[in-house]
Design a protein around this motif. Sequence first.
Motif, short mmCIF file in Angstrom:
data_model
loop_
_atom_site.label_atom_id
_atom_site.label_comp_id
_atom_site.label_asym_id
_atom_site.label_seq_id
_atom_site.Cartn_x
_atom_site.Cartn_y
_atom_site.Cartn_z
N LYS A 58 4.65 -32.93 -8.79
CA LYS A 58 5.76 -32.92 -9.74
C LYS A 58 5.44 -33.87 -10.89
CE LYS A 58 10.65 -34.00 -10.14
NZ LYS A 58 11.69 -34.84 -9.58
N LYS A 104 4.83 -32.72 2.91
CA LYS A 104 5.43 -31.95 1.81
C LYS A 104 6.04 -32.88 0.77
CE LYS A 104 6.75 -27.69 4.16
NZ LYS A 104 7.91 -26.90 4.60
N GLU A 105 6.76 -33.91 1.24
CA GLU A 105 7.38 -34.85 0.30
C GLU A 105 6.33 -35.52 -0.58
OE1 GLU A 105 9.47 -39.20 0.24
OE2 GLU A 105 10.03 -37.90 1.92
N GLU A 159 2.57 -24.89 0.78
CA GLU A 159 3.97 -24.65 0.41
C GLU A 159 4.45 -25.65 -0.63
OE1 GLU A 159 8.24 -24.76 2.67
OE2 GLU A 159 6.53 -23.98 3.81
N ALA A 160 4.18 -26.93 -0.39
CA ALA A 160 4.65 -27.98 -1.30
C ALA A 160 3.98 -27.86 -2.67
CB ALA A 160 4.37 -29.35 -0.70
N GLU A 193 5.36 -24.92 -4.62
CA GLU A 193 6.70 -25.17 -5.16
C GLU A 193 6.65 -25.88 -6.51
OE1 GLU A 193 8.87 -27.38 -2.24
OE2 GLU A 193 8.81 -25.75 -0.78
N THR A 194 5.59 -26.61 -6.75
CA THR A 194 5.48 -27.36 -8.01
C THR A 194 4.76 -26.57 -9.09
OG1 THR A 194 3.41 -28.42 -7.36
CG2 THR A 194 5.45 -29.57 -6.78
N ARG A 214 4.81 -32.93 -3.02
CA ARG A 214 5.77 -32.56 -4.06
C ARG A 214 5.87 -33.65 -5.12
NH1 ARG A 214 9.69 -31.28 0.06
NH2 ARG A 214 9.33 -29.15 0.66
N ARG A 215 5.96 -34.90 -4.66
CA ARG A 215 6.08 -36.01 -5.60
C ARG A 215 4.84 -36.12 -6.48
NH1 ARG A 215 7.92 -40.70 -1.60
NH2 ARG A 215 7.26 -42.00 -3.34
#
Length: 175
Positions: A60, A52-53, A88-89, A92-93, A56-57
């Motif tokens: 993003k 996820k991290e 999910e990740a 979120e973005t 997301r990075r």
Amino acid sequence: PQRIECYDISNIQGTSAVGSMVVFEKGRPKPAHYRRFRIKTVSGPDDYAMLKEVLRRRFKRAAEGIWAVLPDLVLIDGGRGQLNSALEAIGETGNSKVPVASLAKEQEEIFLPDSIQPLQLPRNSPALHLLQRLRDEAHRFAISYYQRLHRRRSLGSVLDEVSGIGPRRKRALLR
């Protein structure tokens, strides 16, 4: 898909955890577009949170216009759990329109978001071979980065953390 990005996580019980992103365009590797990620926010062995991290990075940055080229497909090394974490990740973005799939190693099952049963392509399928090449390249890239970081950490010394001691003084003290 013209551009496929594949992601993998590498760590041993959460130490020196890293993620990798490899890119294939038109079925060929694009090493200049590969990226490595050092896991910063997750401690301990939690592959889902690490994935996820990384995602997301990456996404993003796409929203900020840094890596603006979005893939036609995101491939995750893993099974249903990794796929759900990725969805999910990415969601979120705000990039929930990017298609995502995961490829599990043992049975070479392809997990898709809208399908309960995994897809199994014939072992001689060129599409399966391409996905395997992507997954294996992401794994190789992640492992090589993990090994480099782990080696650095293992060969380090307490003297590295003392300010004012450079490489020469360190060698002299150790002698």
